[in-house]
Every structure is written in structure tokens, then in C-alpha cells.
Motif scaffolding. Sequence first.
Motif, short mmCIF file in Angstrom:
data_model
loop_
_atom_site.label_atom_id
_atom_site.label_comp_id
_atom_site.label_asym_id
_atom_site.label_seq_id
_atom_site.Cartn_x
_atom_site.Cartn_y
_atom_site.Cartn_z
N GLU A 262 -4.38 3.76 -2.27
CA GLU A 262 -3.78 3.02 -3.39
C GLU A 262 -3.10 1.77 -2.86
O GLU A 262 -2.61 1.74 -1.73
N PHE B 174 -6.64 2.24 -7.34
CA PHE B 174 -7.09 3.31 -6.46
C PHE B 174 -8.24 2.77 -5.62
O PHE B 174 -9.07 2.01 -6.12
N CYS C 131 0.85 -1.19 0.00
CA CYS C 131 0.00 0.00 0.00
C CYS C 131 0.89 1.24 0.00
O CYS C 131 1.97 1.25 0.61
N PRO D 268 0.50 4.79 -8.80
CA PRO D 268 -0.71 5.50 -9.28
C PRO D 268 -0.86 6.93 -8.81
O PRO D 268 -0.98 7.86 -9.63
N MET D 269 -0.88 7.17 -7.51
CA MET D 269 -1.14 8.52 -6.99
C MET D 269 -0.10 9.53 -7.46
O MET D 269 -0.43 10.61 -7.96
#
Length: 388
Positions: free
Chosen positions: A104, A128, A77, A161-162
Amino acid sequence: MAKEGAQRAEETEQMIEKEGGREAAEGGAGGSLRSGDAKEMRAVVLSAFGGLNKLRVSKKAMPEPQEGELKIRVKACGLNFIDLMVRQGNIDNPPKTPLVPGFECSGIVEALGDSVKGFEIGDRVMAFVNYNAWAEVVCTPVEFVYKIPDDMSFSEAAAFPMNFVTAYMMLFEVANLREGMSVLVHSAGGGVGQAVAQLCSTIPNVTVFGTASSFKHEAIKNSVTHLFDRNADYVQEVKRISTDGVDIVLDCLCGENTGKGLSLLKPLGTYILYGSSNMVTGETKSFFSFAKSWWQVEKVNPIKLYEENKVIAGFSLLNLLFKQNRGGLIKGVMDKLLNLYNNKKIKPVVDSLWALEEVKEAMQRIHDRGNIGKLILDVEKAPTPLVS
């Protein structure tokens, strides 16, 4: 009194969890639950908004996928600065506690909800999640899930991702970065800062000005063109190198930096606010810090923007995903980013791995701005033994 009330609420919740686990193990009241339904998982639970003592690892009922969702066995995570603000209740319209934080994760598809297409059980994915990511299992709509490239590790995938979507959207969708432009990014050693630096390097002749704590300079000096101490007068430093200023300012600090950023913009330049970390000064939410930060924000005058040909913008990836329903747009961006990764143009920078039980220490490292790149919660990692 308030503290005693909070402690009692926490104790009550622990009792409920224990009773719930016992009932599930025994088949529930009246035997309504089959033994196969009594599945539990570990998760980081925020019992109430406040300091690090509000976080603990608890057993919770394992979620099952609803229609259109994937069930993911989580491997790693991501931790982000927004998670500190969530813990403090320092965000707009915070959800009710207790809650499982995290937005995420990466892992393996374990089950498919009805009408899910394009994925199979066993797929390696990153996703997400609208909270609940810091757990052994999560369920999330298929539109927020992406397959992981073969050579990307789970920790890298949780760091991807973020940070990279935020950096890409700001640079290319909002500010229209092109060849020969210049960018100022704060917290250049953090996850988003490093993603910004890497994406800027994919465009010819982009000059990157970065601010960061001085102890990070040696590690990140090659990722940006010009690096300044976060406590220095960076406005004068930038203008000494570039008299006209910069084309793009990416501000995650807010407060007095808003006015400074606007003052550094060239004509047709874009200032983007995507965070407000200056509001986080202590372990718990501070009204004084909140008020001071916003008091220092320069009042934006549209007439002045018109006269100076400047653009001011804001960007919140979580709002775009979960409140404004732009999952399709984000999927297109992820496709471009994964193509850049596969072509070895970008690569997530992982600072360190932490067990779920070490979440407090990991959060403190972010609070102290000690990280270079992304901190990751490794779900399968055992806590590091304390040295006596």
C-alpha cells in the motif's frame, strides 16, 4: 556453502544493476534506448528471503503504466506485519526474489495508462499494490486506487487502506457487528487493532476487549473498553467481566490463541483468523516456531461447531484483492470508510515516519511490537543521522 552462494547471488545482482544503469545511461547496446528512456528510481529491494540484511535500497528501472493502470509518484508507504512474513518467506507460495516489498502507498498520479477513467494527472491518491509499493514510483490497476480526502496527509493515507479495510470487512461483512455486541481484538495497539477500536466506536454500546503489551496501555487505554496485558490469562479476565464470553474474536496471533478464542465465543459468535504473528519469533523463518504454532491450533470439529452454534472464519485482504478478484467489493468498502473519515468518525493512527534507508530499523520496531498504530516509510524523508 549456502551462505556463500547467497552472497555471490547478491553480488551478481548488484553488478547487473550497475551494468544495467550504465547501459541505460549510455543509450544501451547499439543505441536501442533513447536517453529519455533511462529513468531510474530508488526502491527497497529484498534480495533473498531471510533476515534484515536481505533488504537494501537500490536503483531500479522506473515502471510505466500498462493499459488500465495508473503511475503514481509515491510519497509514503505502509509497513504491515505481513511484510515481515514476506521478508522471511513465511507465507504461502512466496514470489521469487529479488523483489520490492510493500502492498500500500500514497502519492500523486503522474501518468495514465490507456482506457483509465476517473483520474487525472496530479490527483492525490492512495492505492493497493501487489508488491512493489516501497519505491519512488509504482504502477497499479485503476481498480485499486482511491482519491485522498483534501485534509488527509500522505502519511495518513498510506496508513489507511490495509488496516481499515481489514477491520471493516471482518467486523461488518464477516461478523455482522451490531449494537450491544462485544469484540475481543489482539494486538490492540497495532494498526488493525486501532482501526477495529475506532470502527467499533461508530456502533452504539459495543464492548471492546483488547490485549496489548503493558507499555502501550497508557497510550491506548481510551480506545478500548477493557485492556489486558498480552501475556496475561485474558480468557479468565474476559470471563470475569462477561461470563458468557464475547460475540466476535479477531485473532492475528494464531497458535494456542485459536482454541482460547473459540472457547470465549458466545452462541452465534464468530471467530476470525486474519494473521499468524506467533510464527514470527526471530529475525529469520523458524521451522520450529511454524510447527509449534500450528501444533497448538485446536483441531476444529464441525460437529462441535454445530452443537455450540459457533462460527469460525478466516480473512485475507491481499488474497481477496489479488487472487480472488474482489476489487469492486473493496471499492464499496473504501467509499464507506472515506465517508466515516470525512465525518471525523475514524482517523488513521501513525506511529512514526522512516526513510526508505531506515526500513530495517522500522521492521525491527514492528517485530518488537513497539509500534502504536502504523509505521510509514516516507519516501522524501532523509535518514536520521547517527549520533556519534
